[in-house]
Design a protein around this motif. Sequence first.
Motif, PDB file in Angstrom:
ATOM      1  N   LYS A 370       0.826  -1.216   0.000  1.00  0.00           N
ATOM      2  CA  LYS A 370       0.000   0.000   0.000  1.00  0.00           C
ATOM      3  C   LYS A 370       0.858   1.263   0.000  1.00  0.00           C
ATOM      4  O   LYS A 370       0.471   2.289  -0.580  1.00  0.00           O
ATOM      5  N   ILE A 371       2.024   1.205   0.642  1.00  0.00           N
ATOM      6  CA  ILE A 371       2.944   2.333   0.527  1.00  0.00           C
ATOM      7  C   ILE A 371       3.381   2.503  -0.917  1.00  0.00           C
ATOM      8  O   ILE A 371       3.441   3.618  -1.449  1.00  0.00           O
ATOM      9  N   GLN A 375      -1.229   4.402  -0.884  1.00  0.00           N
ATOM     10  CA  GLN A 375      -2.396   4.321  -0.001  1.00  0.00           C
ATOM     11  C   GLN A 375      -1.895   4.427   1.440  1.00  0.00           C
ATOM     12  O   GLN A 375      -1.931   3.485   2.216  1.00  0.00           O
ATOM     13  N   PHE A 376      -1.423   5.618   1.778  1.00  0.00           N
ATOM     14  CA  PHE A 376      -0.653   5.778   3.003  1.00  0.00           C
ATOM     15  C   PHE A 376      -1.479   5.559   4.269  1.00  0.00           C
ATOM     16  O   PHE A 376      -0.982   5.000   5.249  1.00  0.00           O
ATOM     17  N   ASP A 377      -2.735   6.003   4.272  1.00  0.00           N
ATOM     18  CA  ASP A 377      -3.539   5.818   5.477  1.00  0.00           C
ATOM     19  C   ASP A 377      -3.810   4.341   5.728  1.00  0.00           C
ATOM     20  O   ASP A 377      -3.751   3.860   6.874  1.00  0.00           O
ATOM     21  N   ALA A 378      -4.108   3.596   4.667  1.00  0.00           N
ATOM     22  CA  ALA A 378      -4.340   2.159   4.810  1.00  0.00           C
ATOM     23  C   ALA A 378      -3.054   1.437   5.203  1.00  0.00           C
ATOM     24  O   ALA A 378      -3.077   0.487   5.997  1.00  0.00           O
ATOM     25  N   ALA A 379      -1.925   1.887   4.654  1.00  0.00           N
ATOM     26  CA  ALA A 379      -0.635   1.283   5.013  1.00  0.00           C
ATOM     27  C   ALA A 379      -0.346   1.488   6.495  1.00  0.00           C
ATOM     28  O   ALA A 379       0.101   0.567   7.189  1.00  0.00           O
ATOM     29  N   ASP A 384       0.350  -0.544  12.007  1.00  0.00           N
ATOM     30  CA  ASP A 384      -0.102  -0.495  13.396  1.00  0.00           C
ATOM     31  C   ASP A 384      -0.574  -1.880  13.849  1.00  0.00           C
ATOM     32  O   ASP A 384      -0.268  -2.326  14.957  1.00  0.00           O
ATOM     33  N   ALA A 385      -1.337  -2.550  12.987  1.00  0.00           N
ATOM     34  CA  ALA A 385      -1.837  -3.889  13.320  1.00  0.00           C
ATOM     35  C   ALA A 385      -0.675  -4.879  13.451  1.00  0.00           C
ATOM     36  O   ALA A 385      -0.666  -5.731  14.356  1.00  0.00           O
ATOM     37  N   TYR A 386       0.300  -4.763  12.552  1.00  0.00           N
ATOM     38  CA  TYR A 386       1.474  -5.635  12.617  1.00  0.00           C
ATOM     39  C   TYR A 386       2.191  -5.465  13.952  1.00  0.00           C
ATOM     40  O   TYR A 386       2.559  -6.444  14.619  1.00  0.00           O
ATOM     41  N   GLU A 405       4.488  10.488   6.607  1.00  0.00           N
ATOM     42  CA  GLU A 405       5.052  11.505   5.717  1.00  0.00           C
ATOM     43  C   GLU A 405       4.210  11.628   4.459  1.00  0.00           C
ATOM     44  O   GLU A 405       3.893  12.738   4.005  1.00  0.00           O
ATOM     45  N   GLY A 406       3.826  10.492   3.894  1.00  0.00           N
ATOM     46  CA  GLY A 406       2.999  10.513   2.688  1.00  0.00           C
ATOM     47  C   GLY A 406       1.636  11.133   2.923  1.00  0.00           C
ATOM     48  O   GLY A 406       1.024  11.685   2.001  1.00  0.00           O
ATOM     49  N   MET A 407       1.147  11.048   4.160  1.00  0.00           N
ATOM     50  CA  MET A 407      -0.148  11.643   4.511  1.00  0.00           C
ATOM     51  C   MET A 407      -0.026  13.124   4.852  1.00  0.00           C
ATOM     52  O   MET A 407      -1.026  13.783   5.149  1.00  0.00           O
TER      53      MET A 407
END
Length: 451
Positions: A370-371, A375-379, A384-386, A405-407
Motif C-alpha cells: 500500500k505504501i 495508499q498511506f492511510d491504509a498502510a 499499526d496492526a502488525y 510523511e505521505g499523509m
Amino acid sequence: MNTDAIIHGEASGLTRRDFIRITALSTVGFLSGCAVNPVTGKSQLMLVSEDTEIQVDRTNSPHQFSSDYGVLQDSGLNTYIQEVGKRLAAGTHRPHMPYRFQGVNATYINAYAFPGGSIAATRGILLSLNNEAELSALLGHELGHVNARHTAQQMSKTMMAQVVVGGVGMVASTRGYGQLASQLGMLGAGALLASYSRDNEREADALGMEYMVKTGYGSDGFIGLMSMLNGLSHGKQGSAADLLFATHPMSDERYQAAVDRAGETYAAAKNKPLYKERYMDNTAKLRVIKGAITAMQSGEEAMMKKTYHEAEGRFQTALKQAPNDYAGLVMMAKCQLAQNKNDSAIRYAEKAKAVYPQEAQSNHLAGFAKIRTKQFDAALADFDAYDKKLPGNPNTLFFRGYALEGMGRREASATEYKRFLTAVNQGAQAQHAYKRLVEWGYVQPSSSTAK
C-alpha cells in the motif's frame, strides 16, 4: 535521495546485519564466569545466564515463527506436536525450562530450537516423517541442543550477541526473495539457529535417542529419522532441505553412529512402539495438501532463481489445491511484489489476513504494498496492526513514519523517524529518516549518526 527508491528497490534497505551491530549489546546481557554443563556435569566457560537464554528466546522466537508463516493453522496437529514434545521434555536434563513445541506453516524442510526451549518443526519435515517415534527423535534432537546449551556456548565464545537476529535465519524467512527481503524489513531471528558443529550434532543425536527411549519409543524411530536425513543430504542441491543442512550438518557417520547406539546402548528398546498409525491419523489433513506444499517448495526454488513467472505458476498450482493456505497466499503476495504487481500483492495479502488474522506477516506485506501504491492511510493501519501482533521490529517505526510523511503528517512522521533512528543508524532507511529530520528542522546536521 529519491524517497521512492527505498520502497521500490532502487536503493538497498536496512539489512539485518546492520540491525545486529546496533542492537546486539542492548538486547542480550552477558554474565561472566563459568557454569556446570547440565548434561556433562563439567565446568565450562559460559557467559550467558539461563535467564538470558529465556529472554533472548522470548524476544526473538516470535519473529522467526512469523517469518515461517506462523504456527500451524491445523490446531489439532499442533496440539499433538505439543503433547509429544512435553512428554519428552519431562525426561531431559533441564525439565524446568519453559519449553514450547509447535509446527510452523513453512514448507522448507527443517526443525530448530531457540536457547530458552522454543522448538519448531516445519510442515516440510513433518511430511517427511513416517511415525511418532521419528517425530520424537526429531524433537528429542532439538531438545538435545537446548539441554547441552549449544547456542549459549556459541554466544559465549563470540563474546557478543551476534546471534540475536539475522544470519542463517534470514535464509529461512526470505528464501528466494533477494533484495525484496531487505526492502520489506521483516525480522527473522534465526542466527540463534546458527550452524551447529559436528560435535554439537553428535551430542544432540545421543541426547535425542536417550530422551525418546526414556519416554517409551522404539530406538528404530531415531534410525528412521537419520535414514531420511541422510537420504536428503545426498539429494540434489538447491532443494527445500538446504537450510536444514546449513544449520544441522549431516553425514554418513551420524547415521552409522545412530545404528550402533541403537544396537548397543539401546538394544532393549528396539521392539518398543513406533506409533505409525497415530502419527498418520494426526497428520492426515497435512498429507491431503502434500501436493500444494510440494508446489510451494518448487515456487520458492524458482524465486531463488528469480524466475518469477515460473514461481507464480507454482504458487497458483498450490493455491488451487489449498486456496486458504496462509503460507501459499503470503508467498504469492511476495512473488507479486517481486514483479512490482502491487495491486495483486495487496489482494493476496488481504486474503491471507482474512484466513489467519492472528498472524502478523500478511499485515506487513499489505502495508508495504500500500505504501508502494501511495495508499498511506491504509498502510499505516496495517503497520499499526502488525506492531500490535508482533512488536519489536524497528523497521515498523520507519514504515509508519514513511506512511505518515505521505499523509502530510510531518510532526507524527518525525516522531516515528526519531524513534527508528534510536535503534538503527545505518542503511538507506536510516539515511532517509535522518534527511527528513534535517529538512524539517528537528535535528542539526552535525548530530547525524547515519552513514
